[in-house]
Design a protein around this motif. Structure first.
Motif, mmCIF file in Angstrom:
data_model
loop_
_atom_site.group_PDB
_atom_site.id
_atom_site.type_symbol
_atom_site.label_atom_id
_atom_site.label_comp_id
_atom_site.label_asym_id
_atom_site.label_seq_id
_atom_site.Cartn_x
_atom_site.Cartn_y
_atom_site.Cartn_z
ATOM 1 N N MET A 1 0.922 -1.507 0.599
ATOM 2 C CA MET A 1 0.269 0.008 0.314
ATOM 3 C C MET A 1 0.703 1.599 0.038
ATOM 4 O O MET A 1 0.613 1.669 -0.962
ATOM 5 C CB MET A 1 -0.726 0.374 1.125
ATOM 6 C CG MET A 1 -2.006 1.064 1.064
ATOM 7 S SD MET A 1 -3.074 0.851 1.753
ATOM 8 C CE MET A 1 -2.416 1.468 3.688
ATOM 9 N N TYR A 2 1.876 1.526 0.803
ATOM 10 C CA TYR A 2 2.729 3.053 1.161
ATOM 11 C C TYR A 2 3.667 2.800 -0.299
ATOM 12 O O TYR A 2 3.469 3.322 -0.807
ATOM 13 C CB TYR A 2 3.732 2.234 1.928
ATOM 14 C CG TYR A 2 4.256 3.753 2.397
ATOM 15 C CD1 TYR A 2 4.089 4.495 2.790
ATOM 16 C CD2 TYR A 2 5.656 2.999 1.646
ATOM 17 C CE1 TYR A 2 5.105 5.719 3.014
ATOM 18 C CE2 TYR A 2 6.788 4.441 1.774
ATOM 19 C CZ TYR A 2 6.305 5.778 2.778
ATOM 20 O OH TYR A 2 7.159 6.738 2.138
ATOM 21 N N LEU A 9 9.640 2.282 -2.111
ATOM 22 C CA LEU A 9 9.124 0.828 -0.841
ATOM 23 C C LEU A 9 9.543 1.320 0.774
ATOM 24 O O LEU A 9 9.624 3.128 0.857
ATOM 25 C CB LEU A 9 10.568 0.019 -0.507
ATOM 26 C CG LEU A 9 10.569 -1.113 -1.859
ATOM 27 C CD1 LEU A 9 12.118 -1.527 -1.614
ATOM 28 C CD2 LEU A 9 9.380 -1.686 -2.045
ATOM 29 N N LEU A 10 8.915 1.168 1.256
ATOM 30 C CA LEU A 10 9.018 1.838 3.477
ATOM 31 C C LEU A 10 10.060 1.519 3.552
ATOM 32 O O LEU A 10 10.186 0.123 4.225
ATOM 33 C CB LEU A 10 7.558 1.060 4.070
ATOM 34 C CG LEU A 10 7.875 1.832 4.983
ATOM 35 C CD1 LEU A 10 7.742 3.568 4.876
ATOM 36 C CD2 LEU A 10 6.447 1.113 5.987
#
Length: 190
Positions: A1-2, A9-10
């Motif tokens: 989702m992020y 990428l988170l």
């Protein structure tokens, strides 16, 4: 989702804890369902408690007795207990920034837990079911005493329902004004 929203990428350390892992009758019996995330980036840590909205018959029974009639606040109590259990599980101090995220029934649970127990530093909700001042009256002894005094309702059972709702609403907003400034809610039309 992020990745989809931010395009990258988170890059943070994430730990997950679910309410089903807690061995608490308060949580299990209430039907509360939530997930806590501890997100750490460098020296900064935050806890996010994502409470589940209505999903099954137990939730809808609670909606009737809690949200609509204002007689119980079991899931709000469970929300507060889960938040405390999550802090303990993640081995973090109470001073860590703790944020409640919610929708529907979960807004009522997170907000009521926040008003009753100072559970969260912030509450963010989308299209949430409002906090019920009857629930607050039946759960918060300080609020009950102030309402009883302000409206001279005495001790008659259910006398709270004799107060005009708009007056009780205004009184509740004023009574909890110091805590409500940390509650943000968005509707689908906003």
């Amino acid at each position: 989702m992020y990745l989809e929203e931010a395009g990258e990428l988170l890059d943070e350390e994430i730990h997950i804890y679910h309410s089903s892992e807690v061995k608490s009758a308060t949580i299990k019996d209430s039907g509360y369902d939530g997930t806590a995330l501890k997100i750490k980036k460098g020296n900064k840590e935050e806890i996010y408690v994502i409470s589940q909205g209505s999903k099954d018959n137990k939730d809808w029974e609670y909606n009737l007795s809690g949200l609509f009639a204002g007689q119980v606040a079991d899931q709000a109590y469970a929300t507060a207990e889960f938040e405390r259990e999550a802090l303990n599980h993640f081995n973090v101090a109470d001073e860590i920034n703790t944020i409640g995220l919610s929708h529907s029934l979960a807004h009522n649970n997170n907000t009521t837990a926040h008003l009753l127990f100072d559970t969260f530093d912030e509450v963010f909700s989308v299209n949430g079911t409002q906090t019920n001042y009857y629930q607050l009256f039946n759960s918060d002894i300080d609020f009950e005493e102030k309402v009883t005094e302000e409206f001279s309702i005495g001790t008659k059972y259910n006398s709270i329902y004799d107060i005009p709702p708009e007056e009780l609403h205004a009184f509740a907003v004023d009574f909890y004004s110091d805590k409500s400034e940390n509650i943000t809610q968005y509707g689908f039309n906003e």
